[in-house]
Design a protein around this motif. Structure first.
Motif, PDB file in Angstrom:
ATOM      1  N   ASN A  51       0.742  -1.178   0.177  1.00 46.94           N
ATOM      2  CA  ASN A  51       0.143  -0.007   0.064  1.00 46.94           C
ATOM      3  C   ASN A  51       0.738   1.121   0.000  1.00 46.94           C
ATOM      4  N   VAL A  52       1.150   2.085  -1.065  1.00 40.62           N
ATOM      5  CA  VAL A  52       2.029   3.004  -1.389  1.00 40.62           C
ATOM      6  C   VAL A  52       1.455   4.317  -0.676  1.00 40.62           C
ATOM      7  N   ILE A  53       0.028   4.307  -0.540  1.00 37.55           N
ATOM      8  CA  ILE A  53      -0.468   5.336   0.310  1.00 37.55           C
ATOM      9  C   ILE A  53      -0.185   5.226   1.778  1.00 37.55           C
ATOM     10  N   GLU A  54      -0.155   4.252   2.394  1.00 37.28           N
ATOM     11  CA  GLU A  54       0.075   4.306   3.912  1.00 37.28           C
ATOM     12  C   GLU A  54       1.363   3.741   4.074  1.00 37.28           C
ATOM     13  N   GLU A  55       2.340   3.013   3.453  1.00 41.39           N
ATOM     14  CA  GLU A  55       3.691   2.584   3.867  1.00 41.39           C
ATOM     15  C   GLU A  55       4.594   3.130   2.806  1.00 41.39           C
ATOM     16  N   GLU A  56       5.770   3.386   3.482  1.00 39.10           N
ATOM     17  CA  GLU A  56       6.956   3.877   2.683  1.00 39.10           C
ATOM     18  C   GLU A  56       7.886   2.542   2.423  1.00 39.10           C
ATOM     19  N   LEU A  57       8.147   2.875   0.933  1.00 36.43           N
ATOM     20  CA  LEU A  57       9.054   1.633   0.349  1.00 36.43           C
ATOM     21  C   LEU A  57      10.314   1.863   1.097  1.00 36.43           C
ATOM     22  N   THR A  58      11.069   0.705   0.891  1.00 35.20           N
ATOM     23  CA  THR A  58      12.535   0.639   1.386  1.00 35.20           C
ATOM     24  C   THR A  58      13.406  -0.078   0.318  1.00 35.20           C
ATOM     25  N   SER A  59      14.774   0.282   0.281  1.00 37.68           N
ATOM     26  CA  SER A  59      15.717  -0.318  -0.423  1.00 37.68           C
ATOM     27  C   SER A  59      15.475  -1.849  -0.413  1.00 37.68           C
ATOM     28  N   LEU A  60      14.873  -2.333   0.777  1.00 38.17           N
ATOM     29  CA  LEU A  60      14.742  -3.937   0.945  1.00 38.17           C
ATOM     30  C   LEU A  60      13.830  -4.258  -0.043  1.00 38.17           C
ATOM     31  N   THR A 113      13.018  -2.419  -3.032  1.00 40.49           N
ATOM     32  CA  THR A 113      13.246  -2.229  -4.369  1.00 40.49           C
ATOM     33  C   THR A 113      14.533  -3.021  -4.738  1.00 40.49           C
ATOM     34  N   ARG A 114      15.560  -3.417  -3.856  1.00 37.35           N
ATOM     35  CA  ARG A 114      16.254  -4.172  -4.204  1.00 37.35           C
ATOM     36  C   ARG A 114      16.315  -5.444  -5.378  1.00 37.35           C
ATOM     37  N   THR A 115      14.874  -5.858  -5.301  1.00 37.54           N
ATOM     38  CA  THR A 115      14.610  -7.243  -6.036  1.00 37.54           C
ATOM     39  C   THR A 115      14.219  -6.577  -7.356  1.00 37.54           C
ATOM     40  N   LEU A 116      14.007  -5.611  -7.546  1.00 39.14           N
ATOM     41  CA  LEU A 116      13.691  -4.926  -8.905  1.00 39.14           C
ATOM     42  C   LEU A 116      15.070  -5.277  -9.976  1.00 39.14           C
ATOM     43  N   LYS A 117      14.482  -5.503 -11.357  1.00 41.81           N
ATOM     44  CA  LYS A 117      15.714  -5.715 -12.031  1.00 41.81           C
ATOM     45  C   LYS A 117      16.114  -4.168 -12.718  1.00 41.81           C
ATOM     46  N   PRO A 118      17.338  -3.958 -12.978  1.00 37.80           N
ATOM     47  CA  PRO A 118      17.510  -2.988 -13.726  1.00 37.80           C
ATOM     48  C   PRO A 118      16.595  -2.198 -14.952  1.00 37.80           C
ATOM     49  N   GLY A 119      16.177  -1.132 -14.772  1.00 41.02           N
ATOM     50  CA  GLY A 119      15.511  -0.562 -16.129  1.00 41.02           C
ATOM     51  C   GLY A 119      13.832  -0.986 -15.931  1.00 41.02           C
ATOM     52  N   THR A 120      13.506  -1.336 -14.666  1.00 39.57           N
ATOM     53  CA  THR A 120      12.178  -1.766 -14.358  1.00 39.57           C
ATOM     54  C   THR A 120      11.089  -0.285 -14.434  1.00 39.57           C
ATOM     55  N   ILE A 121       9.834  -0.386 -14.938  1.00 46.69           N
ATOM     56  CA  ILE A 121       8.989   0.477 -15.036  1.00 46.69           C
ATOM     57  C   ILE A 121       8.159   0.204 -13.749  1.00 46.69           C
ATOM     58  N   VAL A 122       8.001   0.899 -12.755  1.00 44.59           N
ATOM     59  CA  VAL A 122       7.174   0.673 -11.435  1.00 44.59           C
ATOM     60  C   VAL A 122       5.994   1.192 -11.561  1.00 44.59           C
ATOM     61  N   VAL A 123       4.767   0.554 -11.360  1.00 40.56           N
ATOM     62  CA  VAL A 123       3.469   0.802 -11.695  1.00 40.56           C
ATOM     63  C   VAL A 123       2.788   1.142 -10.143  1.00 40.56           C
ATOM     64  N   ARG A 144       9.085   9.785  -5.108  1.00 43.80           N
ATOM     65  CA  ARG A 144      10.452  10.564  -5.199  1.00 43.80           C
ATOM     66  C   ARG A 144      11.545   9.412  -4.726  1.00 43.80           C
ATOM     67  N   PHE A 145      11.405   8.513  -4.012  1.00 40.04           N
ATOM     68  CA  PHE A 145      12.317   7.399  -3.468  1.00 40.04           C
ATOM     69  C   PHE A 145      12.374   6.545  -4.749  1.00 40.04           C
ATOM     70  N   LEU A 146      11.509   6.023  -5.327  1.00 35.12           N
ATOM     71  CA  LEU A 146      11.591   5.306  -6.719  1.00 35.12           C
ATOM     72  C   LEU A 146      12.328   6.088  -7.628  1.00 35.12           C
ATOM     73  N   GLN A 147      12.093   7.217  -7.874  1.00 37.66           N
ATOM     74  CA  GLN A 147      12.637   8.042  -8.989  1.00 37.66           C
ATOM     75  C   GLN A 147      14.301   8.005  -8.771  1.00 37.66           C
ATOM     76  N   LYS A 148      14.564   7.993  -7.595  1.00 40.24           N
ATOM     77  CA  LYS A 148      16.022   7.910  -7.249  1.00 40.24           C
ATOM     78  C   LYS A 148      16.696   6.540  -7.175  1.00 40.24           C
ATOM     79  N   ASP A 149      15.855   5.509  -7.223  1.00 42.87           N
ATOM     80  CA  ASP A 149      16.368   4.127  -7.284  1.00 42.87           C
ATOM     81  C   ASP A 149      17.208   3.696  -8.673  1.00 42.87           C
ATOM     82  N   SER A 150      18.298   3.401  -8.681  1.00 43.87           N
ATOM     83  CA  SER A 150      18.915   2.909  -9.895  1.00 43.87           C
ATOM     84  C   SER A 150      18.304   1.886 -10.459  1.00 43.87           C
ATOM     85  N   ASN A 151      17.641   0.857 -10.183  1.00 42.20           N
ATOM     86  CA  ASN A 151      17.087   0.020 -11.015  1.00 42.20           C
ATOM     87  C   ASN A 151      15.527   0.587 -11.382  1.00 42.20           C
TER      88      ASN A 151
END
Length: 168
Positions: free
Chosen positions: A38-47, A49-59, A77-84
């Motif tokens: 739930n991206v409205i209630e919880e903050e994403l962490t690198s733990l 996003t670490r599983t995302l493959k490089p070049g992933t489009i997050v929806v 903002r967090f996702l936009q800064k993530d290298s993957n």
């Protein structure tokens, strides 16, 4: 040419069921992994996003009924800064999934979609559906109306649904 990677973050199991039906059974949205978060209630962490493959489009698929957007904006903002992460797309469900179905199906109450005894049984019954695609077709689901609204509280966030919908 390499196929683009999509990763959907959805609020609940009912949203996961709908996204999986739209991408797999109906092939109306871009394929990708679907994860309940739930991206409205919880903050994403690198733990996470670490599983995302490089070049992933997050929806990010989220309801607008809470009116909360601070955590959502932090997550974007967090996702936009993530290298993957190649791109972040936002899909608004105005006010929620049930309202999206009421706008896009020939039903007057949400219980009609699943044949539930009451509107409060709808979510449980939706999760039990073995063929949601057939139910949607039966109720004249108009995909062009689904995920096509915006909410004044979220006017600073673009509804990017057109970017994941597959043109037929």
């Amino acid at each position: 040419m390499k196929r683009e990677q999509y990763h959907y973050f959805v609020e609940g199991e009912d949203d996961r069921k709908v996204v999986n039906t739209l991408k797999t059974d109906l092939q109306w949205i871009k394929p990708g992994k679907v994860q309940v978060f739930n991206v409205i209630e919880e903050e994403l962490t690198s733990l996470i996003t670490r599983t995302l493959k490089p070049g992933t489009i997050v929806v990010l698929v989220f309801d607008t009924d809470t009116g909360k957007k601070n955590t959502l904006l932090k997550n974007i903002r967090f996702l936009q800064k993530d290298s993957n992460v190649k791109q972040v797309l936002c899909i608004m469900q105005v006010k929620n999934l049930e309202d999206e179905f009421l706008r896009s199906c020939a039903i007057s109450q949400i219980k009609e979609l699943t044949g539930s005894k009451s509107n409060s049984d709808y979510k449980r019954d939706l999760l039990r559906q073995s063929n949601l695609a057939d139910k949607l077709k039966k109720h004249q689901f108009q995909f062009e109306k689904f995920w096509n609204s915006s909410d004044k509280v979220y006017e600073s966030i673009c509804n990017d649904s057109a970017q994941i919908k597959i043109k037929k």
